[in-house]
Design a protein around this motif. Structure first.
Motif, short mmCIF file in Angstrom:
data_model
loop_
_atom_site.label_atom_id
_atom_site.label_comp_id
_atom_site.label_asym_id
_atom_site.label_seq_id
_atom_site.Cartn_x
_atom_site.Cartn_y
_atom_site.Cartn_z
N CYS A 364 15.56 29.82 -19.55
CA CYS A 364 14.40 28.92 -19.46
C CYS A 364 14.86 27.49 -19.16
O CYS A 364 14.25 26.78 -18.35
N ALA A 365 15.94 27.06 -19.82
CA ALA A 365 16.50 25.73 -19.54
C ALA A 365 16.98 25.66 -18.09
O ALA A 365 16.79 24.64 -17.41
N GLY A 366 17.59 26.75 -17.62
CA GLY A 366 18.05 26.79 -16.23
C GLY A 366 16.90 26.72 -15.25
O GLY A 366 17.01 26.10 -14.18
N ILE A 367 15.77 27.33 -15.58
CA ILE A 367 14.59 27.29 -14.71
C ILE A 367 14.07 25.85 -14.59
O ILE A 367 13.73 25.40 -13.49
N VAL A 368 14.04 25.13 -15.71
CA VAL A 368 13.59 23.72 -15.67
C VAL A 368 14.55 22.91 -14.80
O VAL A 368 14.12 22.11 -13.96
N LEU A 369 15.87 23.12 -14.97
CA LEU A 369 16.86 22.40 -14.16
C LEU A 369 16.69 22.75 -12.68
O LEU A 369 16.80 21.88 -11.81
N LEU A 370 16.43 24.01 -12.39
CA LEU A 370 16.22 24.46 -11.02
C LEU A 370 15.04 23.73 -10.39
O LEU A 370 15.11 23.27 -9.24
N CYS A 371 13.95 23.63 -11.13
CA CYS A 371 12.75 22.96 -10.62
C CYS A 371 12.98 21.46 -10.42
O CYS A 371 12.58 20.89 -9.40
N VAL A 372 13.63 20.83 -11.39
CA VAL A 372 13.88 19.39 -11.29
C VAL A 372 14.81 19.09 -10.11
O VAL A 372 14.57 18.17 -9.32
N SER A 373 15.87 19.88 -9.96
CA SER A 373 16.82 19.64 -8.87
C SER A 373 16.16 19.85 -7.51
O SER A 373 16.47 19.14 -6.54
N SER A 374 15.24 20.81 -7.43
CA SER A 374 14.54 21.02 -6.16
C SER A 374 13.66 19.82 -5.82
O SER A 374 13.58 19.42 -4.65
N GLY A 375 13.01 19.25 -6.84
CA GLY A 375 12.17 18.08 -6.60
C GLY A 375 12.98 16.88 -6.14
O GLY A 375 12.58 16.18 -5.19
N VAL A 376 14.12 16.65 -6.78
CA VAL A 376 14.97 15.52 -6.40
C VAL A 376 15.53 15.74 -4.99
O VAL A 376 15.57 14.81 -4.17
N MET A 377 15.97 16.96 -4.72
CA MET A 377 16.52 17.28 -3.41
C MET A 377 15.48 17.06 -2.30
O MET A 377 15.78 16.48 -1.25
N TRP A 378 14.26 17.52 -2.56
CA TRP A 378 13.18 17.32 -1.57
C TRP A 378 12.90 15.84 -1.38
O TRP A 378 12.72 15.37 -0.25
#
Length: 440
Positions: A364-378
């Protein structure tokens, strides 16, 4: 990279972007609430310790009927469920329908005193559960969860294709650059996705049984024909129109199971004390709940859904004779029911104890990190003032193969398929608008 391969890559990237656009806000919410709910027992016992816990004593407990009577004295109404103490330090629970709504009343089993009251299914962890499933927002929200689960599967599969090394080494299993650079967030997103992608797929698929359209159909298939046993093979008693899920928390695959009816309404009811004694003698695991008869034809139902699937059990007692009308265990479920229940138990962090909880909490923590990193990358990639949709393929015909694969998923999950059609139309409009803006 050939033109064909490049076009396929662009198409997959484009749909990966759309999938992320749809599901990322929901994924963050599901990951946070789901991570909390993994520890529902621990958190619930801590938050409501003054109500649900008592001091263990050597003196005998008062009878279940006395505990129920004490709860009704404190809150007038009609009791519909009694939960014996799961251990010497737990209070008993009596669930009552009052004029102001359903209440869960907790009673010290040694003294018979009421320790406190909570709204029925209104504790902090039930709030977390309802937020997780969007139950607070009505039937439409449940449809949204089903769509999100399907798009999440698409998100993972397209992400895996984009991650595939194709001869590359950097950004495959390591993170390059520093946080100020886009490549850092791109690599962080890719590497995190590799580690948590399998968990996301598992959680999305095992969460589907709770969905409205797909889940209800699978429920009918799994439950089928009243426990899946024809009359006379396992039971030969009249069945009512009442469903097991109406008055008791039950296994997902048994929610639509019918309740049997008690046969002889001319005799006195055995009462709660004898019903509890019978359930104890039959060996129901500690922590079971007793659903009280809902009328002259009703039955006493003892049910337990512990962390260990092998101890799941539902027993219906005739309220007049006290005889078991049906005794259903996990081993009695059909193959589909057993498989679904195993997936649900693991999804909820129950099947393998603390290891199950911790591994899924990390996911679950990894999923949050995945979402945050995608937002920053975009954000770092997008052109100023534009959405930054990934480039379309040079040959639009390359879309057909990808769309055909999407259509297969749409057939399996109809709501998802409908949403994909909408998104395909939107994508077509976006591409047409882009061509109109392109210089001649």
């Amino acid at each position: 990279m050939s033109n064909k391969t490049n076009d396929i890559y662009r198409t997959v990237w484009r749909w990966h972007f759309y999938a992320g656009l749809i599901v990322i806000p929901f994924l963050i919410s599901l990951a946070v609430t789901g991570g909390l709910y993994l520890f529902k027992d621990e958190i619930g016992q801590w938050v409501n310790a003054d109500i649900v816990r008592v001091e263990a004593q050597t003196s005998p407990t008062v009878s279940p009927q006395q505990q129920l009577s004490a709860a009704l004295s404190a809150h007038s109404g009609e009791a519909f469920r009694y939960v014996p103490p799961a251990s010497p330090v737990h209070a008993a629970e009596v669930d009552i329908t009052t004029e102001s709504g359903r209440q869960a009343v907790f009673v010290d089993p040694y003294s018979g005193d009421v320790t406190g009251t909570l709204p029925y299914r209104g504790s902090f962890m039930w709030v977390v559960r309802y937020l997780h499933s969007l139950n607070y927002f009505g039937e439409t929200a449940s449809l949204i969860i089903e769509i999100v689960a399907g798009w999440t599967i698409l998100l993972v599969l397209t992400g895996l294709y984009l991650w595939w090394p194709r001869g590359r080494r950097g950004g495959v299993m390591s993170v390059r650059g520093k946080p100020g650079k886009r490549v850092f967030w791109r690599d962080l997103h890719a590497v995190t996705g590799v580690f948590v992608g399998g968990f996301i797929l598992f959680l999305a698929i095992t969460g589907m049984p709770w969905s409205t359209v797909w889940g209800s159909k699978v429920n009918e298939l799994a439950n089928g024909h009243n426990f899946g046993y024809p009359d006379g093979v396992r039971v030969n008693v009249p069945m009512s129109d009442a469903r097991l899920a109406e008055n008791a928390e039950t296994a997902w695959s048994l929610e639509q199971a019918q309740l049997p009816t008690s046969a002889d309404s001319t005799s006195p009811s055995i009462g709660l004390d004898r019903a509890v004694a019978t359930f104890d003698s039959l060996g129901l695991a500690p922590g079971y709940a007793v659903s009280l008869p809902s009328g002259p034809d009703g039955v006493y139902t003892g049910s337990i859904y512990p962390d260990d699937l092998s101890r799941q059990r539902v027993v219906h007692l005739d309220q007049y004779s006290g005889e078991p009308l049906l005794d259903m265990r996990y081993a009695d479920y059909g193959p589909l029911g057993r498989g679904l229940e195993w997936g649900i138990n693991v999804h909820m962090g129950q099947q393998y104890g603390l290891a199950n909880q911790l591994i899924l909490a990390l996911a679950c923590a990894g999923i949050v990190l995945l979402c945050v990193s995608s937002g920053v990358m975009w954000w770092k990639r997008r052109p100023a003032g534009r959405m930054g949709v990934p480039p379309e393929p040079s040959d639009p015909r390359r879309l057909r193969g990808v769309l055909a694969l999407l259509a297969i998923g749409g057939v399996i999950f109809p709501l998802v398929g409908a949403s994909m059609i909408v998104m395909a139309v939107v994508d077509g409009l976006v591409r047409r608008r882009g061509m109109q803006r392109a210089p001649a």
